[in-house]
Design a protein around this motif. Structure first.
Motif, PDB file in Angstrom:
ATOM      1  N   LEU A  28      75.653  66.952 -65.068  1.00  0.00           N
ATOM      2  CA  LEU A  28      74.888  68.039 -65.676  1.00  0.00           C
ATOM      3  C   LEU A  28      75.816  69.154 -66.155  1.00  0.00           C
ATOM      4  N   ALA A  29      76.773  69.540 -65.331  1.00  0.00           N
ATOM      5  CA  ALA A  29      77.725  70.590 -65.716  1.00  0.00           C
ATOM      6  C   ALA A  29      78.553  70.149 -66.922  1.00  0.00           C
ATOM      7  N   PHE A  30      78.971  68.890 -66.935  1.00  0.00           N
ATOM      8  CA  PHE A  30      79.744  68.355 -68.060  1.00  0.00           C
ATOM      9  C   PHE A  30      78.906  68.384 -69.333  1.00  0.00           C
ATOM     10  N   SER A  31      77.627  68.027 -69.222  1.00  0.00           N
ATOM     11  CA  SER A  31      76.726  68.035 -70.376  1.00  0.00           C
ATOM     12  C   SER A  31      76.546  69.443 -70.920  1.00  0.00           C
ATOM     13  N   VAL A  32      76.386  70.415 -70.029  1.00  0.00           N
ATOM     14  CA  VAL A  32      76.242  71.799 -70.466  1.00  0.00           C
ATOM     15  C   VAL A  32      77.499  72.265 -71.187  1.00  0.00           C
ATOM     16  N   ALA A  33      78.669  71.936 -70.653  1.00  0.00           N
ATOM     17  CA  ALA A  33      79.922  72.324 -71.300  1.00  0.00           C
ATOM     18  C   ALA A  33      80.044  71.691 -72.684  1.00  0.00           C
ATOM     19  N   ALA A  34      79.663  70.425 -72.806  1.00  0.00           N
ATOM     20  CA  ALA A  34      79.729  69.747 -74.103  1.00  0.00           C
ATOM     21  C   ALA A  34      78.741  70.368 -75.089  1.00  0.00           C
ATOM     22  N   LEU A  35      77.544  70.703 -74.615  1.00  0.00           N
ATOM     23  CA  LEU A  35      76.557  71.334 -75.493  1.00  0.00           C
ATOM     24  C   LEU A  35      77.002  72.722 -75.936  1.00  0.00           C
ATOM     25  N   LEU A  36      77.610  73.488 -75.035  1.00  0.00           N
ATOM     26  CA  LEU A  36      78.120  74.801 -75.415  1.00  0.00           C
ATOM     27  C   LEU A  36      79.244  74.689 -76.440  1.00  0.00           C
ATOM     28  N   ALA A  37      80.082  73.686 -76.285  1.00  0.00           N
ATOM     29  CA  ALA A  37      81.146  73.464 -77.268  1.00  0.00           C
ATOM     30  C   ALA A  37      80.537  73.091 -78.618  1.00  0.00           C
ATOM     31  N   LEU A  51      84.717  69.919 -86.732  1.00  0.00           N
ATOM     32  CA  LEU A  51      84.183  68.556 -86.761  1.00  0.00           C
ATOM     33  C   LEU A  51      84.944  67.643 -85.814  1.00  0.00           C
ATOM     34  N   LEU A  52      86.269  67.799 -85.783  1.00  0.00           N
ATOM     35  CA  LEU A  52      87.079  67.012 -84.860  1.00  0.00           C
ATOM     36  C   LEU A  52      86.735  67.347 -83.418  1.00  0.00           C
ATOM     37  N   GLY A  53      86.646  68.646 -83.123  1.00  0.00           N
ATOM     38  CA  GLY A  53      86.300  69.069 -81.764  1.00  0.00           C
ATOM     39  C   GLY A  53      84.919  68.605 -81.353  1.00  0.00           C
ATOM     40  N   LEU A  54      83.956  68.715 -82.261  1.00  0.00           N
ATOM     41  CA  LEU A  54      82.588  68.280 -81.972  1.00  0.00           C
ATOM     42  C   LEU A  54      82.529  66.777 -81.737  1.00  0.00           C
ATOM     43  N   SER A  55      83.217  66.008 -82.557  1.00  0.00           N
ATOM     44  CA  SER A  55      83.247  64.549 -82.384  1.00  0.00           C
ATOM     45  C   SER A  55      83.909  64.166 -81.066  1.00  0.00           C
ATOM     46  N   LEU A  56      84.994  64.844 -80.750  1.00  0.00           N
ATOM     47  CA  LEU A  56      85.701  64.587 -79.499  1.00  0.00           C
ATOM     48  C   LEU A  56      84.811  64.903 -78.296  1.00  0.00           C
ATOM     49  N   CYS A  57      84.107  66.033 -78.363  1.00  0.00           N
ATOM     50  CA  CYS A  57      83.191  66.401 -77.274  1.00  0.00           C
ATOM     51  C   CYS A  57      82.107  65.345 -77.088  1.00  0.00           C
ATOM     52  N   ALA A  58      81.541  64.878 -78.191  1.00  0.00           N
ATOM     53  CA  ALA A  58      80.473  63.882 -78.108  1.00  0.00           C
ATOM     54  C   ALA A  58      80.980  62.563 -77.520  1.00  0.00           C
ATOM     55  N   LEU A  59      82.137  62.115 -77.965  1.00  0.00           N
ATOM     56  CA  LEU A  59      82.688  60.858 -77.455  1.00  0.00           C
ATOM     57  C   LEU A  59      83.058  60.948 -75.974  1.00  0.00           C
ATOM     58  N   VAL A  60      83.672  62.063 -75.599  1.00  0.00           N
ATOM     59  CA  VAL A  60      84.073  62.231 -74.202  1.00  0.00           C
ATOM     60  C   VAL A  60      82.837  62.370 -73.317  1.00  0.00           C
ATOM     61  N   TRP A  61      81.821  63.078 -73.802  1.00  0.00           N
ATOM     62  CA  TRP A  61      80.578  63.210 -73.034  1.00  0.00           C
ATOM     63  C   TRP A  61      79.954  61.829 -72.801  1.00  0.00           C
ATOM     64  N   THR A  65      79.500  60.103 -69.162  1.00  0.00           N
ATOM     65  CA  THR A  65      78.152  59.748 -68.713  1.00  0.00           C
ATOM     66  C   THR A  65      78.087  58.280 -68.291  1.00  0.00           C
ATOM     67  N   VAL A  66      78.717  57.405 -69.041  1.00  0.00           N
ATOM     68  CA  VAL A  66      78.748  55.978 -68.675  1.00  0.00           C
ATOM     69  C   VAL A  66      79.487  55.788 -67.353  1.00  0.00           C
ATOM     70  N   THR A  67      80.626  56.460 -67.192  1.00  0.00           N
ATOM     71  CA  THR A  67      81.402  56.355 -65.957  1.00  0.00           C
ATOM     72  C   THR A  67      80.599  56.833 -64.753  1.00  0.00           C
ATOM     73  N   THR A  68      79.959  57.981 -64.892  1.00  0.00           N
ATOM     74  CA  THR A  68      79.194  58.510 -63.755  1.00  0.00           C
ATOM     75  C   THR A  68      77.973  57.648 -63.456  1.00  0.00           C
ATOM     76  N   HIS A  69      77.344  57.104 -64.489  1.00  0.00           N
ATOM     77  CA  HIS A  69      76.192  56.230 -64.243  1.00  0.00           C
ATOM     78  C   HIS A  69      76.613  54.988 -63.461  1.00  0.00           C
ATOM     79  N   LEU A  93      90.648  62.704 -66.775  1.00  0.00           N
ATOM     80  CA  LEU A  93      91.059  62.700 -68.178  1.00  0.00           C
ATOM     81  C   LEU A  93      89.926  63.183 -69.077  1.00  0.00           C
ATOM     82  N   TYR A  94      88.704  62.747 -68.811  1.00  0.00           N
ATOM     83  CA  TYR A  94      87.552  63.185 -69.608  1.00  0.00           C
ATOM     84  C   TYR A  94      87.383  64.700 -69.533  1.00  0.00           C
ATOM     85  N   VAL A  95      87.528  65.262 -68.345  1.00  0.00           N
ATOM     86  CA  VAL A  95      87.389  66.708 -68.184  1.00  0.00           C
ATOM     87  C   VAL A  95      88.488  67.437 -68.961  1.00  0.00           C
TER      88      VAL A  95
END
Length: 111
Positions: A28-37, A51-61, A65-69, A93-95
């Motif tokens: 949840l905290a990671f998702s909030v950080a990605a949404l704020l970015a 655009l690069l930062g936004l794409s990177l945030c989306a991919l890392v998020w 999420t897959v790893t934590t699931h 690394l994701y963080v």
């Protein structure tokens, strides 16, 4: 009391449940950080760096999420496996990548 084969019986108590909840809070905290970015990128206008930062945030998020699931699912078994150092390293690394992408959005984006 020792079980056959020398293994001691395992009484996990509530520890797996607490660990599952901790992973969910972290997600949840990671998702909030990605949404704020992402919000920062949209509010500042779309630039190549944004655009690069936004794409990177989306991919890392998505990867986080897959790893934590997978980890939360593994903790649901009667005898959950120990988290591997590889999984922990990927989570770290994701963080770090999310932090770098956020910095890219803040410092290199249009003002």
């Amino acid at each position: 009391m020792t079980a056959p084969g020398g293994d001691t019986p395992r009484d996990p108590g509530l520890q797996p449940e607490r660990t599952r909840l901790a992973w969910r809070r972290t997600t949840l905290a990671f998702s909030v950080a990605a949404l704020l970015a992402g919000r920062e990128a949209v509010l500042r206008g779309v630039s190549p760096a944004g655009l690069l930062g936004l794409s990177l945030c989306a991919l890392v998020w998505l990867a986080f999420t897959v790893t934590t699931h997978r980890r939360i699912t593994a903790l649901g078994s009667a005898r959950p496996a120990v988290m591997t150092s590889r999984t922990a390293a990927w989570a770290v690394l994701y963080v770090l990548v999310l932090a770098a992408a956020g910095a890219l959005l803040v410092f290199l984006g249009p003002r």
